[in-house]
Write a protein that holds these residues in place. Structure first.
Motif, PDB file in Angstrom:
ATOM      1  N   TRP A 111       0.856  -1.205   0.000  1.00 25.80           N
ATOM      2  CA  TRP A 111       0.000   0.000   0.000  1.00 25.80           C
ATOM      3  C   TRP A 111       0.881   1.240   0.000  1.00 25.80           C
ATOM      4  O   TRP A 111       1.678   1.474   0.909  1.00 25.80           O
ATOM      5  CB  TRP A 111      -0.893  -0.002   1.235  1.00 25.80           C
ATOM      6  CG  TRP A 111      -1.863   1.141   1.290  1.00 25.80           C
ATOM      7  CD1 TRP A 111      -1.733   2.288   2.010  1.00 25.80           C
ATOM      8  CD2 TRP A 111      -3.106   1.246   0.600  1.00 25.80           C
ATOM      9  NE1 TRP A 111      -2.825   3.101   1.815  1.00 25.80           N
ATOM     10  CE2 TRP A 111      -3.689   2.490   0.948  1.00 25.80           C
ATOM     11  CE3 TRP A 111      -3.788   0.413  -0.289  1.00 25.80           C
ATOM     12  CZ2 TRP A 111      -4.910   2.917   0.449  1.00 25.80           C
ATOM     13  CZ3 TRP A 111      -5.011   0.825  -0.791  1.00 25.80           C
ATOM     14  CH2 TRP A 111      -5.567   2.064  -0.427  1.00 25.80           C
ATOM     15  N   ILE A 112       0.732   2.043  -1.075  1.00 23.79           N
ATOM     16  CA  ILE A 112       1.572   3.232  -1.245  1.00 23.79           C
ATOM     17  C   ILE A 112       0.706   4.404  -1.673  1.00 23.79           C
ATOM     18  O   ILE A 112      -0.245   4.250  -2.444  1.00 23.79           O
ATOM     19  CB  ILE A 112       2.665   2.992  -2.311  1.00 23.79           C
ATOM     20  CG1 ILE A 112       3.555   1.801  -1.904  1.00 23.79           C
ATOM     21  CG2 ILE A 112       3.520   4.231  -2.526  1.00 23.79           C
ATOM     22  CD1 ILE A 112       4.602   1.445  -2.942  1.00 23.79           C
ATOM     23  N   CYS A 113       1.069   5.583  -1.186  1.00 19.73           N
ATOM     24  CA  CYS A 113       0.441   6.818  -1.635  1.00 19.73           C
ATOM     25  C   CYS A 113       1.434   7.535  -2.540  1.00 19.73           C
ATOM     26  O   CYS A 113       2.543   7.896  -2.098  1.00 19.73           O
ATOM     27  CB  CYS A 113       0.069   7.712  -0.450  1.00 19.73           C
ATOM     28  SG  CYS A 113      -1.302   7.078   0.541  1.00 19.73           S
ATOM     29  N   TYR A 114       1.047   7.709  -3.783  1.00 23.07           N
ATOM     30  CA  TYR A 114       1.873   8.424  -4.765  1.00 23.07           C
ATOM     31  C   TYR A 114       1.409   9.879  -4.762  1.00 23.07           C
ATOM     32  O   TYR A 114       0.264  10.177  -5.084  1.00 23.07           O
ATOM     33  CB  TYR A 114       1.708   7.801  -6.148  1.00 23.07           C
ATOM     34  CG  TYR A 114       2.149   6.357  -6.202  1.00 23.07           C
ATOM     35  CD1 TYR A 114       3.454   6.022  -6.555  1.00 23.07           C
ATOM     36  CD2 TYR A 114       1.262   5.332  -5.873  1.00 23.07           C
ATOM     37  CE1 TYR A 114       3.872   4.690  -6.584  1.00 23.07           C
ATOM     38  CE2 TYR A 114       1.670   4.010  -5.902  1.00 23.07           C
ATOM     39  CZ  TYR A 114       2.971   3.685  -6.255  1.00 23.07           C
ATOM     40  OH  TYR A 114       3.377   2.371  -6.274  1.00 23.07           O
ATOM     41  N   GLN A 168      -3.091   3.367  -3.253  1.00 20.18           N
ATOM     42  CA  GLN A 168      -3.603   2.065  -3.670  1.00 20.18           C
ATOM     43  C   GLN A 168      -2.501   1.029  -3.517  1.00 20.18           C
ATOM     44  O   GLN A 168      -1.357   1.361  -3.216  1.00 20.18           O
ATOM     45  CB  GLN A 168      -4.069   2.118  -5.129  1.00 20.18           C
ATOM     46  CG  GLN A 168      -2.971   2.521  -6.115  1.00 20.18           C
ATOM     47  CD  GLN A 168      -3.479   2.639  -7.540  1.00 20.18           C
ATOM     48  OE1 GLN A 168      -4.466   3.311  -7.795  1.00 20.18           O
ATOM     49  NE2 GLN A 168      -2.784   1.962  -8.460  1.00 20.18           N
ATOM     50  N   ALA A 169      -2.861  -0.237  -3.747  1.00 26.11           N
ATOM     51  CA  ALA A 169      -1.863  -1.297  -3.661  1.00 26.11           C
ATOM     52  C   ALA A 169      -1.071  -1.420  -4.952  1.00 26.11           C
ATOM     53  O   ALA A 169       0.055  -1.927  -4.948  1.00 26.11           O
ATOM     54  CB  ALA A 169      -2.539  -2.628  -3.330  1.00 26.11           C
ATOM     55  N   GLY A 170      -1.667  -0.959  -6.063  1.00 30.24           N
ATOM     56  CA  GLY A 170      -0.969  -1.019  -7.339  1.00 30.24           C
ATOM     57  C   GLY A 170      -0.149   0.225  -7.583  1.00 30.24           C
ATOM     58  O   GLY A 170      -0.049   1.124  -6.746  1.00 30.24           O
ATOM     59  N   ASP A 171       0.429   0.292  -8.773  1.00 31.83           N
ATOM     60  CA  ASP A 171       1.285   1.414  -9.135  1.00 31.83           C
ATOM     61  C   ASP A 171       0.426   2.599  -9.563  1.00 31.83           C
ATOM     62  O   ASP A 171      -0.238   2.561 -10.596  1.00 31.83           O
ATOM     63  CB  ASP A 171       2.219   0.996 -10.289  1.00 31.83           C
ATOM     64  CG  ASP A 171       3.288   2.041 -10.567  1.00 31.83           C
ATOM     65  OD1 ASP A 171       3.164   3.174 -10.051  1.00 31.83           O
ATOM     66  OD2 ASP A 171       4.249   1.730 -11.296  1.00 31.83           O
ATOM     67  N   GLY A 172       0.444   3.660  -8.782  1.00 27.87           N
ATOM     68  CA  GLY A 172      -0.356   4.844  -9.089  1.00 27.87           C
ATOM     69  C   GLY A 172       0.486   6.051  -9.444  1.00 27.87           C
ATOM     70  O   GLY A 172      -0.002   7.177  -9.449  1.00 27.87           O
ATOM     71  N   ARG A 173       1.738   5.800  -9.776  1.00 26.98           N
ATOM     72  CA  ARG A 173       2.663   6.910 -10.043  1.00 26.98           C
ATOM     73  C   ARG A 173       2.215   7.728 -11.254  1.00 26.98           C
ATOM     74  O   ARG A 173       2.148   8.959 -11.200  1.00 26.98           O
ATOM     75  CB  ARG A 173       4.071   6.349 -10.260  1.00 26.98           C
ATOM     76  CG  ARG A 173       5.135   7.413 -10.495  1.00 26.98           C
ATOM     77  CD  ARG A 173       6.528   6.797 -10.587  1.00 26.98           C
ATOM     78  NE  ARG A 173       7.018   6.385  -9.274  1.00 26.98           N
ATOM     79  CZ  ARG A 173       7.013   5.118  -8.834  1.00 26.98           C
ATOM     80  NH1 ARG A 173       6.518   4.135  -9.599  1.00 26.98           N
ATOM     81  NH2 ARG A 173       7.478   4.828  -7.626  1.00 26.98           N
ATOM     82  N   ARG A 174       1.912   7.063 -12.367  1.00 24.47           N
ATOM     83  CA  ARG A 174       1.527   7.780 -13.578  1.00 24.47           C
ATOM     84  C   ARG A 174       0.194   8.506 -13.386  1.00 24.47           C
ATOM     85  O   ARG A 174       0.026   9.653 -13.820  1.00 24.47           O
ATOM     86  CB  ARG A 174       1.433   6.813 -14.751  1.00 24.47           C
ATOM     87  CG  ARG A 174       1.083   7.503 -16.073  1.00 24.47           C
ATOM     88  CD  ARG A 174       1.075   6.517 -17.227  1.00 24.47           C
ATOM     89  NE  ARG A 174       0.756   7.179 -18.484  1.00 24.47           N
ATOM     90  CZ  ARG A 174       0.656   6.546 -19.640  1.00 24.47           C
ATOM     91  NH1 ARG A 174       0.867   5.220 -19.707  1.00 24.47           N
ATOM     92  NH2 ARG A 174       0.356   7.212 -20.737  1.00 24.47           N
ATOM     93  N   ALA A 175      -0.753   7.845 -12.734  1.00 26.50           N
ATOM     94  CA  ALA A 175      -2.058   8.478 -12.497  1.00 26.50           C
ATOM     95  C   ALA A 175      -1.904   9.737 -11.657  1.00 26.50           C
ATOM     96  O   ALA A 175      -2.554  10.762 -11.911  1.00 26.50           O
ATOM     97  CB  ALA A 175      -2.999   7.492 -11.812  1.00 26.50           C
TER      98      ALA A 175
END
Length: 296
Positions: free
Chosen positions: A255-258, A275-282
């Motif tokens: 779980w990471i906050c980008y 989210q748990a997935g990669d949200g860097r680009r979003a």
């Protein structure tokens, strides 16, 4: 804007959000016979009366066979119903009023151009960029108080949307949280906007944010309900008007906050995708779209 601590508690999230979970009848007529109108004496004196010739009998009439009733005529087409002019006029007036009322309600729900509310991305706009359907959650109209951090000099990192960053002097402030559904927080998107008197004041706020993150690689945050969570902070890009970093919960099972921040004239805005997935680009796309709507 709601800080990392209060975001999960209030559903309002400028703060990094801990992972969900870790965190029906008539009687018959009587026959009447009149009594005799003569007595016995009269009867003895009575003479037989001359008999009158029998009345001529009428010839029998031939029976006429019953005539079958004519079948009912087929119903013709009904005459068209004509509504009175007064009724039609009333219906038309009601429709006009209904449409006008609907337009008024709709116009009242739209943000006024030039306001902070008009600058924030709508749930539909955010959904398109985040790649998941989001619904509106909680909002805040002023920065919340600082959060307790260990070490104490990590107050900026654990609460980037609190007064630790957005110091007094702001003219308008707005924090908005979007999530999957009312009770589902697998994806969280937060937007924070603080507008100051001028670009210089906004620049100082931005520097406070940058320096506070660079000096805090890890911290334990204590929320208002006294629950704690540990986060690891990593600054990925730092510039005069642009900042990006991540806040990873430890342990958080991915779980990471980008997070992204921008300074635009007198405004300092932030976006977070948790989210748990990669949200860097979003997160980067949301920040760019958000900044494009902010007047600077």
């Amino acid at each position: 804007m709601v800080d990392d601590a209060t975001a999960r508690d209030q559903g309002d999230g400028p703060a990094d959000q801990p992972r969900p979970g870790s965190r029906g009848e008539p009687a018959a007529p009587g026959e009447t016979s009149d009594p005799p109108l003569w007595s016995a004496q009269h009867a003895a004196q009575e003479q037989p009366a001359a008999q009158e010739p029998p009345a001529a009998q009428e010839p029998p009439t031939a029976e006429v066979p019953p005539v079958a009733p004519e079948p009912p005529a087929e119903p013709g087409p009904a005459a068209p119903r004509r509504w009175p002019l007064a009724v039609l006029t009333s219906v038309g007036t009601a429709l006009v009023l209904l449409v006008g009322f609907g337009f008024w309600v709709s116009s009242q729900s739209l943000p006024v151009p030039g306001t902070t509310q008009a600058s924030v991305l709508t749930p539909n706009e955010a959904s398109a960029l985040a790649g998941v359907r989001l619904t509106a959650g909680a909002t805040g109209s002023e920065p919340p108080p600082p959060l307790a951090a260990d070490p104490s000099d990590c107050a900026v990192a654990v609460g980037p949307g609190t007064r630790s960053v957005y110091a007094r002097g702001w003219k308008t402030y707005l924090a908005s949280t979007y999530q999957d559904a009312r009770n589902v927080e697998d994806h969280l998107v937060t937007q924070v906007l603080g507008v100051y008197e001028d670009a210089e004041a906004a620049g100082q706020v931005f520097r406070t944010l940058t320096e506070g993150l660079q000096g805090c690689p890890q911290a334990t945050r204590t929320d208002q309900d006294q629950s704690t969570s540990t986060w690891v902070y990593t600054v990925e890009k730092s510039g005069t008007d642009t900042l990006s970093w991540t806040a990873a919960q430890d342990p958080g099972d991915g779980w990471i906050c980008y997070r992204q921040a921008r300074r635009k004239g007198p405004a300092v805005l932030q976006v977070a995708v948790c989210q748990a997935g990669d949200g860097r680009r979003a997160a980067a796309q949301l920040a760019d779209a958000f900044a494009a709507k902010v007047d600077g």
